[in-house]
Scaffold this motif. Sequence first.
Motif, short mmCIF file in Angstrom:
data_model
loop_
_atom_site.label_atom_id
_atom_site.label_comp_id
_atom_site.label_asym_id
_atom_site.label_seq_id
_atom_site.Cartn_x
_atom_site.Cartn_y
_atom_site.Cartn_z
N VAL A 121 11.60 -30.05 5.63
CA VAL A 121 12.23 -31.19 4.96
C VAL A 121 13.73 -31.22 5.21
O VAL A 121 14.29 -32.28 5.51
CB VAL A 121 11.91 -31.16 3.45
N ASP A 122 14.41 -30.09 5.09
CA ASP A 122 15.86 -30.08 5.27
C ASP A 122 16.25 -30.41 6.70
O ASP A 122 17.23 -31.13 6.93
CB ASP A 122 16.45 -28.74 4.82
N ARG A 123 15.49 -29.93 7.67
CA ARG A 123 15.76 -30.24 9.08
C ARG A 123 15.57 -31.74 9.33
O ARG A 123 16.40 -32.38 9.97
CB ARG A 123 14.85 -29.42 10.00
N ALA A 124 14.49 -32.31 8.79
CA ALA A 124 14.24 -33.75 8.95
C ALA A 124 15.34 -34.56 8.27
O ALA A 124 15.83 -35.55 8.82
CB ALA A 124 12.87 -34.11 8.39
N LYS A 125 15.72 -34.15 7.08
CA LYS A 125 16.78 -34.86 6.35
C LYS A 125 18.07 -34.86 7.17
O LYS A 125 18.72 -35.90 7.33
CB LYS A 125 17.01 -34.20 4.99
N SER A 126 18.43 -33.71 7.71
CA SER A 126 19.64 -33.60 8.52
C SER A 126 19.55 -34.50 9.76
O SER A 126 20.52 -35.18 10.12
CB SER A 126 19.84 -32.15 8.93
N PHE A 127 18.39 -34.51 10.41
CA PHE A 127 18.20 -35.33 11.60
C PHE A 127 18.39 -36.81 11.29
O PHE A 127 19.17 -37.50 11.95
CB PHE A 127 16.81 -35.10 12.20
#
Length: 166
Positions: free
Chosen positions: A34-40
């Motif tokens: 989730v955090d990686r997707a949010k950052s992307f």
Amino acid sequence: MSSTGTSTSGAAGSPPVEPGQVRLEVVVIPVSDVDRAKSFYESLGWRLDADLAVDDGYRVVQLTPPGSACSIIFGTGLTAAAPGSFEGLQLSVYDIDAARADLVERGVEVSEPFHDETGIFHHAGTRGRVDGPAPGHADYGSFVAFSDPDGNGWLLQEIKTRLPGR
């Protein structure tokens, strides 16, 4: 319910749904981190609407592309779909070359512009792709493709003038 952060900055809102209307509001995207997707998605310039950690194992993150009335949601406990299993998620842009350059500048791996051999929409995957934008940059005919970190596939489609009634 606890919040890990929400933002309404820049949110213009939209008029309420009128009787007889049906609007596409949200698309749930399957992601593994989730955090990686949010950052992307934030790196694309998409507005963070909400990041809510409702309880252990249930988190909802919502982002909206610039100018879009439809948002995406991802998180934990939201979908049984396999991360990265979505393809053909499509966004409309005015200038395919400028939009591609913006993605490249943001560090996104994006295809070169292409059009379909039929001149109509595009085939699944890369079948039927012809290098370069549609002849004369014909509306609805030029595309670029990119994926999020999980492999969910996005397309940008160039539209300068919409067809009547759209």
